[in-house]
Design a protein around this motif. Structure first.
Motif, PDB file in Angstrom:
ATOM      1  N   ALA A  75       0.867  -1.178   0.000  1.00 56.68           N
ATOM      2  CA  ALA A  75       0.000   0.000   0.000  1.00 56.68           C
ATOM      3  C   ALA A  75       0.900   1.222   0.000  1.00 56.68           C
ATOM      4  O   ALA A  75       1.744   1.384   0.889  1.00 56.68           O
ATOM      5  N   LEU A  76       0.729   2.083  -1.001  1.00 55.75           N
ATOM      6  CA  LEU A  76       1.668   3.177  -1.250  1.00 55.75           C
ATOM      7  C   LEU A  76       0.979   4.535  -1.218  1.00 55.75           C
ATOM      8  O   LEU A  76      -0.136   4.688  -1.728  1.00 55.75           O
ATOM      9  N   GLN A  77       1.643   5.501  -0.629  1.00 55.05           N
ATOM     10  CA  GLN A  77       1.261   6.911  -0.732  1.00 55.05           C
ATOM     11  C   GLN A  77       2.472   7.692  -1.221  1.00 55.05           C
ATOM     12  O   GLN A  77       3.529   7.658  -0.578  1.00 55.05           O
ATOM     13  N   GLU A  78       2.303   8.329  -2.369  1.00 59.78           N
ATOM     14  CA  GLU A  78       3.389   9.084  -2.994  1.00 59.78           C
ATOM     15  C   GLU A  78       4.641   8.229  -3.133  1.00 59.78           C
ATOM     16  O   GLU A  78       5.770   8.674  -2.908  1.00 59.78           O
ATOM     17  N   GLY A  79       4.436   6.945  -3.502  1.00 61.26           N
ATOM     18  CA  GLY A  79       5.536   6.030  -3.761  1.00 61.26           C
ATOM     19  C   GLY A  79       6.156   5.403  -2.536  1.00 61.26           C
ATOM     20  O   GLY A  79       7.048   4.555  -2.657  1.00 61.26           O
ATOM     21  N   ARG A  80       5.708   5.756  -1.333  1.00 63.73           N
ATOM     22  CA  ARG A  80       6.274   5.223  -0.094  1.00 63.73           C
ATOM     23  C   ARG A  80       5.306   4.217   0.525  1.00 63.73           C
ATOM     24  O   ARG A  80       4.112   4.507   0.665  1.00 63.73           O
ATOM     25  N   PRO A  81       5.790   3.035   0.905  1.00 64.28           N
ATOM     26  CA  PRO A  81       4.882   2.019   1.456  1.00 64.28           C
ATOM     27  C   PRO A  81       4.428   2.371   2.866  1.00 64.28           C
ATOM     28  O   PRO A  81       5.240   2.766   3.712  1.00 64.28           O
ATOM     29  N   ILE A  82       3.128   2.247   3.097  1.00 66.88           N
ATOM     30  CA  ILE A  82       2.592   2.398   4.449  1.00 66.88           C
ATOM     31  C   ILE A  82       2.171   1.039   5.020  1.00 66.88           C
ATOM     32  O   ILE A  82       2.009   0.903   6.231  1.00 66.88           O
ATOM     33  N   LEU A  83       1.996   0.046   4.158  1.00 68.28           N
ATOM     34  CA  LEU A  83       1.664  -1.319   4.584  1.00 68.28           C
ATOM     35  C   LEU A  83       2.274  -2.283   3.584  1.00 68.28           C
ATOM     36  O   LEU A  83       2.233  -2.047   2.374  1.00 68.28           O
ATOM     37  N   SER A  84       2.841  -3.373   4.092  1.00 70.54           N
ATOM     38  CA  SER A  84       3.287  -4.481   3.250  1.00 70.54           C
ATOM     39  C   SER A  84       2.636  -5.755   3.764  1.00 70.54           C
ATOM     40  O   SER A  84       2.719  -6.053   4.960  1.00 70.54           O
ATOM     41  N   MET A  85       1.994  -6.502   2.865  1.00 68.43           N
ATOM     42  CA  MET A  85       1.188  -7.642   3.294  1.00 68.43           C
ATOM     43  C   MET A  85       1.366  -8.803   2.327  1.00 68.43           C
ATOM     44  O   MET A  85       1.479  -8.608   1.114  1.00 68.43           O
ATOM     45  N   ILE A  86       1.409 -10.013   2.853  1.00 63.54           N
ATOM     46  CA  ILE A  86       1.327 -11.229   2.043  1.00 63.54           C
ATOM     47  C   ILE A  86       0.055 -11.957   2.441  1.00 63.54           C
ATOM     48  O   ILE A  86      -0.242 -12.117   3.631  1.00 63.54           O
ATOM     49  N   ALA A  87      -0.717 -12.381   1.457  1.00 69.77           N
ATOM     50  CA  ALA A  87      -1.946 -13.132   1.698  1.00 69.77           C
ATOM     51  C   ALA A  87      -1.919 -14.422   0.896  1.00 69.77           C
ATOM     52  O   ALA A  87      -1.379 -14.466  -0.215  1.00 69.77           O
ATOM     53  N   SER A  88      -2.498 -15.465   1.475  1.00 63.71           N
ATOM     54  CA  SER A  88      -2.584 -16.759   0.812  1.00 63.71           C
ATOM     55  C   SER A  88      -4.044 -17.117   0.601  1.00 63.71           C
ATOM     56  O   SER A  88      -4.892 -16.892   1.472  1.00 63.71           O
ATOM     57  N   PHE A  89      -4.350 -17.664  -0.574  1.00 73.71           N
ATOM     58  CA  PHE A  89      -5.709 -18.038  -0.969  1.00 73.71           C
ATOM     59  C   PHE A  89      -5.736 -19.531  -1.274  1.00 73.71           C
ATOM     60  O   PHE A  89      -4.745 -20.106  -1.719  1.00 73.71           O
TER      61      PHE A  89
END
Length: 299
Positions: free
Chosen positions: A106-120
């Protein structure tokens, strides 16, 4: 004042606003890039549950419809600016015969505010068992709602919980909105929660909304064990990471019971854990969240 009922209370459009925030727009130029708006709230930063839910939806947009999220692990890296839209960049890590993995930034102005891995995972049969819900839990209609407890209080946080929140929270025992709880030294708590309006029959959406809703209460056991309330002075809290496992289909427009605890606090961090049961007593999800918590004694 009467007891809460099972009726859906008027939410003033709060549920529609959350659904709109989760209806991400796809970038026509770059594949697997999505954008979502921010919701208003009582704090000067983006609500973490919003970003977590939006990232779950973004990942789900790149996965076959018959595969649903069964787990996620995310880190909150920076406070989000509520005035700037968020971009969600999805990386396709793996597409296996049964499981699919995605990473989302999740990025704002190119900077990540959240990094997430999800499995389905696609639906499969196999070993089946689950922990049972605690016995003799009062029904949600026997428990006071935050909507009732905070009605008429002229404070931004109270107005949010009583008027603007898309979810109805009902603590079994004391809440922590206005005062600490001297009767729970171990920090354990149970909370009934349900969306304030009916929702579409979309399991990806319901699972994302559970991620959205749970961030409201995940660190409450830490406050409870510390003898603090949300209104206690000179304290600072922020979510650091979040792990979540969906065990079975879930509907957040039906009552869910959060059975919560706090196994540990140290180093300015506290861990909250929860098991989530539907009203019939079926375990539908488990989750854990660590947060930064700084109290006056830590200064």
């Amino acid at each position: 004042m009467g007891r809460p009922t099972d009726d859906f209370p008027d939410d003033g459009g709060a549920t529609a606003a959350v659904l709109q925030a989760l209806d991400l727009s796809a970038d026509p130029t770059y594949p697997d890039l999505y954008q979502g708006p921010n919701l208003s709230g009582p704090r000067a930063r983006v609500y973490g549950g919003q970003v977590l839910a939006q990232a779950t939806v973004a990942a789900g947009r790149t996965v076959p419809a018959d595969r649903l999220p069964h787990s996620l692990h995310g880190y909150f890296l920076r406070a989000g600016d509520p005035t700037i839209p968020i971009e969600f960049s999805v990386e396709r890590l793996r597409d296996g015969r049964s499981f699919t993995a995605r990473r989302v930034h999740a990025l704002q102005e190119g900077r990540p505010i959240l990094s997430m891995i999800a499995s389905f995972q696609e639906h499969q049969s196999g070993l089946e068992y689950a922990e049972e819900m605690p016995a003799d839990v009062p029904e949600p209609t026997q428990v006071r709602s935050a909507l009732e407890e905070l009605a008429g209080i002229d404070h931004p946080a109270a107005r949010f919980w009583a008027q603007e929140s898309a979810f109805d929270l009902r603590h079994v025992g004391r809440s922590l909105f206005l005062a600490p709880d001297p009767d729970s030294p171990l920090g354990r708590q149970m909370v009934w929660m349900r969306a304030r309006a009916p929702l579409p029959d979309d399991q990806l959406l319901h699972r994302a909304l559970l991620a959205y809703a749970c961030d409201q209460v995940m660190l409450e056991p830490v406050l409870r064990r510390a003898g603090r309330a949300w209104v206690s002075a000179n304290q600072s809290m922020a979510s650091l990471d979040h792990a979540m496992w969906w065990h079975r289909d879930v509907r957040v427009d039906e009552w869910l019971l959060f059975v919560q605890s706090t196994p540990s606090a140290q180093g300015g961090r506290g861990l909250g854990a929860a098991r989530v049961f539907d009203r019939a007593g079926t375990l539908v999800a488990s989750m854990a969240q660590e947060g930064m918590i700084r109290l006056p004694a830590d200064a």
